[in-house]
Design a protein around this motif. Structure first.
Motif, PDB file in Angstrom:
ATOM      1  N   THR A   1       1.409   8.314 -17.999  1.00 29.22           N
ATOM      2  CA  THR A   1       0.387   7.697 -18.840  1.00 29.22           C
ATOM      3  C   THR A   1      -0.275   6.564 -18.069  1.00 29.22           C
ATOM      4  OG1 THR A   1       1.867   6.045 -19.801  1.00 29.22           O
ATOM      5  CG2 THR A   1       1.782   8.200 -20.886  1.00 29.22           C
ATOM      6  N   ARG A   2      -1.454   6.152 -18.509  1.00 27.38           N
ATOM      7  CA  ARG A   2      -2.150   5.045 -17.849  1.00 27.38           C
ATOM      8  C   ARG A   2      -1.311   3.765 -17.909  1.00 27.38           C
ATOM      9  NH1 ARG A   2      -7.210   4.298 -16.056  1.00 27.38           N
ATOM     10  NH2 ARG A   2      -7.840   6.327 -16.872  1.00 27.38           N
ATOM     11  N   ASP A   3      -0.652   3.553 -19.039  1.00 26.68           N
ATOM     12  CA  ASP A   3       0.202   2.371 -19.174  1.00 26.68           C
ATOM     13  C   ASP A   3       1.352   2.405 -18.173  1.00 26.68           C
ATOM     14  OD1 ASP A   3      -1.331   1.263 -21.158  1.00 26.68           O
ATOM     15  OD2 ASP A   3      -0.046   1.950 -22.815  1.00 26.68           O
ATOM     16  N   ASP A   4       1.948   3.599 -17.997  1.00 22.24           N
ATOM     17  CA  ASP A   4       3.044   3.736 -17.032  1.00 22.24           C
ATOM     18  C   ASP A   4       2.551   3.478 -15.608  1.00 22.24           C
ATOM     19  OD1 ASP A   4       4.939   4.298 -18.934  1.00 22.24           O
ATOM     20  OD2 ASP A   4       4.769   6.471 -18.741  1.00 22.24           O
ATOM     21  N   VAL A   5       1.340   3.952 -15.303  1.00 20.07           N
ATOM     22  CA  VAL A   5       0.757   3.725 -13.977  1.00 20.07           C
ATOM     23  C   VAL A   5       0.561   2.232 -13.741  1.00 20.07           C
ATOM     24  CG1 VAL A   5      -1.329   4.009 -12.566  1.00 20.07           C
ATOM     25  CG2 VAL A   5      -0.365   5.982 -13.767  1.00 20.07           C
TER      26      VAL A   5
ATOM     27  N   PHE B   1       0.828  -1.211   0.000  1.00 21.45           N
ATOM     28  CA  PHE B   1       0.000   0.000   0.000  1.00 21.45           C
ATOM     29  C   PHE B   1       0.862   1.260   0.000  1.00 21.45           C
ATOM     30  CE2 PHE B   1      -1.903   3.566   2.167  1.00 21.45           C
ATOM     31  CZ  PHE B   1      -3.114   3.703   1.502  1.00 21.45           C
ATOM     32  N   CYS B   2       1.898   1.265   0.817  1.00 19.47           N
ATOM     33  CA  CYS B   2       2.757   2.449   0.918  1.00 19.47           C
ATOM     34  C   CYS B   2       3.672   2.606  -0.297  1.00 19.47           C
ATOM     35  CB  CYS B   2       3.606   2.380   2.183  1.00 19.47           C
ATOM     36  SG  CYS B   2       2.652   2.443   3.720  1.00 19.47           S
ATOM     37  N   LYS B   3       4.146   1.483  -0.830  1.00 22.09           N
ATOM     38  CA  LYS B   3       5.078   1.550  -1.948  1.00 22.09           C
ATOM     39  C   LYS B   3       4.414   2.053  -3.236  1.00 22.09           C
ATOM     40  CE  LYS B   3       8.809  -1.675  -0.867  1.00 22.09           C
ATOM     41  NZ  LYS B   3       9.531  -2.903  -1.298  1.00 22.09           N
ATOM     42  N   ILE B   4       3.143   1.731  -3.428  1.00 20.80           N
ATOM     43  CA  ILE B   4       2.476   2.112  -4.681  1.00 20.80           C
ATOM     44  C   ILE B   4       2.418   3.630  -4.854  1.00 20.80           C
ATOM     45  CG2 ILE B   4       0.281   2.083  -5.936  1.00 20.80           C
ATOM     46  CD1 ILE B   4      -0.100  -0.808  -4.914  1.00 20.80           C
ATOM     47  N   PRO B   5       1.863   4.406  -3.894  1.00 21.38           N
ATOM     48  CA  PRO B   5       1.846   5.871  -4.091  1.00 21.38           C
ATOM     49  C   PRO B   5       3.230   6.487  -4.159  1.00 21.38           C
ATOM     50  CG  PRO B   5       1.021   5.311  -1.903  1.00 21.38           C
ATOM     51  CD  PRO B   5       1.128   4.033  -2.662  1.00 21.38           C
ATOM     52  N   LEU B   6       4.206   5.916  -3.424  1.00 25.91           N
ATOM     53  CA  LEU B   6       5.571   6.447  -3.503  1.00 25.91           C
ATOM     54  C   LEU B   6       6.151   6.225  -4.899  1.00 25.91           C
ATOM     55  CD1 LEU B   6       7.124   5.402  -0.062  1.00 25.91           C
ATOM     56  CD2 LEU B   6       6.692   7.742  -0.866  1.00 25.91           C
ATOM     57  N   ALA B   7       5.924   5.038  -5.457  1.00 23.68           N
ATOM     58  CA  ALA B   7       6.415   4.751  -6.810  1.00 23.68           C
ATOM     59  C   ALA B   7       5.719   5.633  -7.839  1.00 23.68           C
ATOM     60  CB  ALA B   7       6.200   3.276  -7.142  1.00 23.68           C
ATOM     61  N   LEU B   8       4.410   5.851  -7.663  1.00 28.31           N
ATOM     62  CA  LEU B   8       3.671   6.717  -8.589  1.00 28.31           C
ATOM     63  C   LEU B   8       4.131   8.172  -8.449  1.00 28.31           C
ATOM     64  CD1 LEU B   8       0.058   5.252  -8.256  1.00 28.31           C
ATOM     65  CD2 LEU B   8       1.656   4.953 -10.160  1.00 28.31           C
TER      66      LEU B   8
ATOM     67  N   ASP C   1       7.211   9.141  -7.603  1.00 33.39           N
ATOM     68  CA  ASP C   1       8.494   9.201  -8.311  1.00 33.39           C
ATOM     69  C   ASP C   1       8.269   9.277  -9.821  1.00 33.39           C
ATOM     70  OD1 ASP C   1      10.320   9.229  -6.221  1.00 33.39           O
ATOM     71  OD2 ASP C   1      10.455   7.044  -6.098  1.00 33.39           O
ATOM     72  N   GLY C   2       7.351   8.438 -10.301  1.00 33.96           N
ATOM     73  CA  GLY C   2       7.061   8.431 -11.738  1.00 33.96           C
ATOM     74  C   GLY C   2       6.494   9.753 -12.215  1.00 33.96           C
ATOM     75  N   THR C   3       5.633  10.352 -11.391  1.00 32.21           N
ATOM     76  CA  THR C   3       5.039  11.654 -11.757  1.00 32.21           C
ATOM     77  C   THR C   3       6.102  12.736 -11.786  1.00 32.21           C
ATOM     78  OG1 THR C   3       2.910  11.022 -10.794  1.00 32.21           O
ATOM     79  CG2 THR C   3       3.317  13.378 -11.107  1.00 32.21           C
ATOM     80  N   LEU C   4       7.003  12.739 -10.798  1.00 36.30           N
ATOM     81  CA  LEU C   4       8.088  13.724 -10.801  1.00 36.30           C
ATOM     82  C   LEU C   4       8.945  13.576 -12.056  1.00 36.30           C
ATOM     83  CD1 LEU C   4       9.491  13.936  -7.145  1.00 36.30           C
ATOM     84  CD2 LEU C   4       8.040  15.575  -8.347  1.00 36.30           C
TER      85      LEU C   4
END
Length: 272
Positions: free
Chosen positions: A258-262, A235-242, A244-247
């Motif tokens: 992108t949705r695929d990246d998510v 649960f905690c790792k998913i928003p942190l990874a997202l 990082d990806g957004t940054l």
């Protein structure tokens, strides 16, 4: 006490409609934990929609938020709440109008902690509405991000302890929330500017906010060192990874992942 299926279905649908980012990790949690985190998120989203409302006057926002903060300090009275928000029913979204449902959805063993954090958040939001969100320095930014996001980390700490005894560091939990919120600030800069609001401290550049986000996300990753429970860890790792990806996407001039990246990011976390 079991939660009626209709109440759960309504809550999960609302989660999906209000936040793709949090619906994804919540949907991966076991049922009882899903109920606790889902209801807590919806309670906080209910008041967040008041603070962020593009049309309500500042005086109305602060009055509603202060009153909700007081209501949540005692056994929740649905009639009092409906009387409070009734005059603004046409303006407020369903997630706000249904606050009573989200409280009813919350497991009884942790509902008091959820309402305590939500009450503190509502007052803090109201204070910042009164200040017209004038963030002068990093201390102000820390204060603002504590109330709108750091308290989510505090609330999650309470839920983890209730669920399986997991103990986590409160200050790192606050940084976890701050990191996610600062990514939102970067992502929504143009939109916030259009409504005359800036969450950047005076003289801060975009690079300064990126550094603030990275620093807090790094502390958020340190927060995970205390977590051994696999559902909580995912649960905690998913928003942190997202985050990082957004940054990374923002650094490349994109508006978001992108949705695929998510989907790829979530799969990588869950399959670890």
């Amino acid at each position: 006490m079991s939660v009626p299926n209709k109440l759960r279905d309504n809550a999960m649908l609302m989660l999906k409609e209000t936040s793709r980012t949090f619906f994804i990790p919540i949907s991966h949690l076991p049922a009882e934990l899903q109920d606790a985190v889902g209801s807590a998120y919806l309670c906080m989203r209910a008041i967040d929609e008041i603070e962020d409302h593009p049309e309500l006057e500042a005086g109305v926002k602060s009055r509603l938020l202060y009153a909700i903060s007081d209501l949540l300090k005692k056994p929740f009275n649905e009639d009092e709440y409906i009387t409070l928000v009734g005059p603004y029913q046409a303006d407020l979204p369903d997630v706000t109008l249904q606050l009573g449902n989200w409280i009813a959805f919350c497991p009884t063993g942790v509902v008091d902690q959820v309402l305590d954090s939500t009450s503190i958040m509502a007052k803090g939001m109201a204070d910042w509405v009164e200040k017209d969100w004038h963030i002068q320095n990093e201390a102000d930014l820390d204060d603002y991000t504590f109330y709108v996001a750091g308290l989510v980390g505090v609330m999650l700490n309470d839920i983890w302890k209730w669920y399986d005894g997991t103990e986590t560091d409160k200050e790192l939990a606050i940084a976890f929330g701050r990191g996610l919120q600062s990514v939102n600030i970067l992502r929504n800069t143009s939109e916030d500017s259009e409504r005359g609001v800036s969450f950047f401290p005076k003289n801060w550049s975009r690079e300064d906010m990126f550094a603030y986000a990275r620093r807090n996300l790094s502390l958020g990753k340190k927060y995970l060192e205390d977590v051994k429970s696999l559902p909580i860890l995912h649960f905690c790792k998913i928003p942190l990874a997202l985050a990082d990806g957004t940054l990374n996407a923002l650094m490349k001039g994109k508006e978001k992942m992108t949705r695929d990246d998510v989907n790829k990011t979530v799969s990588e976390v869950v399959d670890m």
